[in-house]
Design an enzyme around this catalytic site. Structure first.
Site, PDB file in Angstrom:
ATOM      1  N   ASP A  20       0.872  -1.174   0.000  1.00 13.07           N
ATOM      2  CA  ASP A  20       0.000   0.000   0.000  1.00 13.07           C
ATOM      3  C   ASP A  20       0.912   1.227   0.000  1.00 13.07           C
ATOM      4  O   ASP A  20       2.133   1.108  -0.170  1.00 13.07           O
ATOM      5  CB  ASP A  20      -1.007  -0.037   1.165  1.00 13.07           C
ATOM      6  CG  ASP A  20      -0.379   0.299   2.512  1.00 13.07           C
ATOM      7  OD1 ASP A  20       0.855   0.436   2.607  1.00 13.07           O
ATOM      8  OD2 ASP A  20      -1.140   0.425   3.491  1.00 13.07           O
ATOM      9  N   CYS A  77       3.467  -2.707   3.909  1.00 10.01           N
ATOM     10  CA  CYS A  77       2.553  -1.617   4.253  1.00 10.01           C
ATOM     11  C   CYS A  77       3.268  -0.813   5.346  1.00 10.01           C
ATOM     12  O   CYS A  77       4.480  -0.977   5.530  1.00 10.01           O
ATOM     13  CB  CYS A  77       1.164  -2.116   4.651  1.00 10.01           C
ATOM     14  SG  CYS A  77       1.064  -3.073   6.170  1.00 10.01           S
ATOM     15  N   GLY A  78       2.556   0.036   6.064  1.00  6.69           N
ATOM     16  CA  GLY A  78       3.231   0.869   7.056  1.00  6.69           C
ATOM     17  C   GLY A  78       3.949   0.036   8.104  1.00  6.69           C
ATOM     18  O   GLY A  78       5.100   0.286   8.451  1.00  6.69           O
ATOM     19  N   THR A  79       3.256  -0.975   8.612  1.00  8.63           N
ATOM     20  CA  THR A  79       3.819  -1.839   9.650  1.00  8.63           C
ATOM     21  C   THR A  79       4.096  -3.262   9.158  1.00  8.63           C
ATOM     22  O   THR A  79       4.759  -4.036   9.869  1.00  8.63           O
ATOM     23  CB  THR A  79       2.824  -1.974  10.821  1.00  8.63           C
ATOM     24  OG1 THR A  79       1.596  -2.488  10.269  1.00  8.63           O
ATOM     25  CG2 THR A  79       2.571  -0.627  11.495  1.00  8.63           C
ATOM     26  N   GLY A  80       3.526  -3.629   8.038  1.00  2.52           N
ATOM     27  CA  GLY A  80       3.552  -5.016   7.573  1.00  2.52           C
ATOM     28  C   GLY A  80       2.364  -5.811   8.097  1.00  2.52           C
ATOM     29  O   GLY A  80       2.060  -6.890   7.596  1.00  2.52           O
ATOM     30  N   GLY A  82      -1.134  -4.999   8.471  1.00  5.03           N
ATOM     31  CA  GLY A  82      -2.407  -5.026   7.735  1.00  5.03           C
ATOM     32  C   GLY A  82      -2.332  -5.926   6.516  1.00  5.03           C
ATOM     33  O   GLY A  82      -3.216  -6.757   6.278  1.00  5.03           O
ATOM     34  N   HIS A 110      10.970 -23.458  10.099  1.00  6.56           N
ATOM     35  CA  HIS A 110       9.970 -24.189  10.889  1.00  6.56           C
ATOM     36  C   HIS A 110       8.539 -24.012  10.389  1.00  6.56           C
ATOM     37  O   HIS A 110       7.726 -24.922  10.550  1.00  6.56           O
ATOM     38  CB  HIS A 110      10.023 -23.722  12.350  1.00  6.56           C
ATOM     39  CG  HIS A 110      11.234 -24.231  13.074  1.00  6.56           C
ATOM     40  ND1 HIS A 110      11.412 -24.074  14.420  1.00  6.56           N
ATOM     41  CD2 HIS A 110      12.342 -24.896  12.622  1.00  6.56           C
ATOM     42  CE1 HIS A 110      12.565 -24.620  14.786  1.00  6.56           C
ATOM     43  NE2 HIS A 110      13.150 -25.113  13.709  1.00  6.56           N
ATOM     44  N   ASN A 111       8.214 -22.872   9.829  1.00  6.49           N
ATOM     45  CA  ASN A 111       6.814 -22.592   9.467  1.00  6.49           C
ATOM     46  C   ASN A 111       6.558 -22.651   7.967  1.00  6.49           C
ATOM     47  O   ASN A 111       5.414 -22.491   7.533  1.00  6.49           O
ATOM     48  CB  ASN A 111       6.386 -21.212   9.995  1.00  6.49           C
ATOM     49  CG  ASN A 111       6.746 -21.005  11.457  1.00  6.49           C
ATOM     50  OD1 ASN A 111       7.570 -20.161  11.789  1.00  6.49           O
ATOM     51  ND2 ASN A 111       6.162 -21.812  12.342  1.00  6.49           N
ATOM     52  N   ARG A 144       9.497 -32.888  11.573  1.00  9.60           N
ATOM     53  CA  ARG A 144       8.404 -32.721  12.530  1.00  9.60           C
ATOM     54  C   ARG A 144       7.579 -31.469  12.238  1.00  9.60           C
ATOM     55  O   ARG A 144       6.419 -31.369  12.650  1.00  9.60           O
ATOM     56  CB  ARG A 144       8.936 -32.677  13.960  1.00  9.60           C
ATOM     57  CG  ARG A 144       9.725 -31.427  14.315  1.00  9.60           C
ATOM     58  CD  ARG A 144      10.329 -31.536  15.711  1.00  9.60           C
ATOM     59  NE  ARG A 144      10.927 -30.302  16.180  1.00  9.60           N
ATOM     60  CZ  ARG A 144      12.119 -29.838  15.801  1.00  9.60           C
ATOM     61  NH1 ARG A 144      12.823 -30.499  14.893  1.00  9.60           N
ATOM     62  NH2 ARG A 144      12.592 -28.707  16.296  1.00  9.60           N
ATOM     63  N   HIS A 145       8.159 -30.542  11.504  1.00  6.35           N
ATOM     64  CA  HIS A 145       7.438 -29.303  11.208  1.00  6.35           C
ATOM     65  C   HIS A 145       6.401 -29.484  10.099  1.00  6.35           C
ATOM     66  O   HIS A 145       5.451 -28.713   9.996  1.00  6.35           O
ATOM     67  CB  HIS A 145       8.427 -28.198  10.826  1.00  6.35           C
ATOM     68  CG  HIS A 145       9.448 -27.951  11.888  1.00  6.35           C
ATOM     69  ND1 HIS A 145       9.123 -27.425  13.113  1.00  6.35           N
ATOM     70  CD2 HIS A 145      10.778 -28.205  11.915  1.00  6.35           C
ATOM     71  CE1 HIS A 145      10.220 -27.352  13.862  1.00  6.35           C
ATOM     72  NE2 HIS A 145      11.232 -27.825  13.164  1.00  6.35           N
TER      73      HIS A 145
END
Ligand code: RB5
Length: 157
Positions: A20, A77-80, A82, A110-111, A144-145
């Site tokens: 944005d 975005c401004g903070t990441g 939103g 891991h994710n 395991r992840h």
């Protein structure tokens, strides 16, 4: 398919980028990094600092990643925050907001995060480049992840 083949394909994949107005300047900086390092990318907008709604651009890029058209996404975005919320509404998306490289590394290992979100009002271009670099060059550990990540897709609203 061995892990090496998978990683090679992911590294050659097109990166979806979107932002944005609050993330526009940082997106341009990160695009410079992508170009310098030979990454292909597709830019889903926005294209200026004029006020724009992050859900629109977050969804567009997230759908490109979820469909496989793009391998990973970099959103701003401004903070990441939103734009990460918008991206995470798309099934199969694992979008993370990171302000330092350690979290970006673990989000990959891991994710199996497939979208990184950065705040244009939070991190400067130098730090953003390090975070992006680690995100794009770190592989998912699996093991395991794998089961835990699969469980995310089982959560229904
Ligand atoms: C826009 O001012 C700002 O709210 C947006 O860029 C983002 O930070 C929202 O999470």
């Amino acid at each position: 398919m061995n892990a090496g083949a998978k990683n090679e394909r992911e590294e050659n994949a097109v990166i979806a980028v979107a932002c944005d107005h609050g993330g526009y300047a940082l997106k341009l900086e990160v695009i410079k990094y992508l170009e310098k390092n030979g990454f292909s990318y597709q830019d889903f907008g926005t294209d200026s600092t004029e006020s724009a709604d992050y859900p629109i651009f977050g969804e567009k890029a997230a759908r490109a990643v979820a469909s496989g058209a793009c391998g990973r996404g970099l959103l701003f975005c401004g903070t990441g925050v939103g734009i990460s919320l918008a991206a995470n509404r798309v099934h199969g998306i694992r979008a993370v907001v990171c302000s330092e490289p350690y979290s970006a590394e673990m989000a990959r290992r891991h994710n199996n995060a497939n979208i990184l979100c950065l705040g244009g009002r939070v991190v400067g271009p130098g730090l953003a480049e390090k975070i992006v670099d680690v995100f794009l060059h770190t592989d998912f550990e699996g093991g395991r992840h794998e089961r835990r990540v699969a469980m995310l897709d089982d959560i229904k609203g």
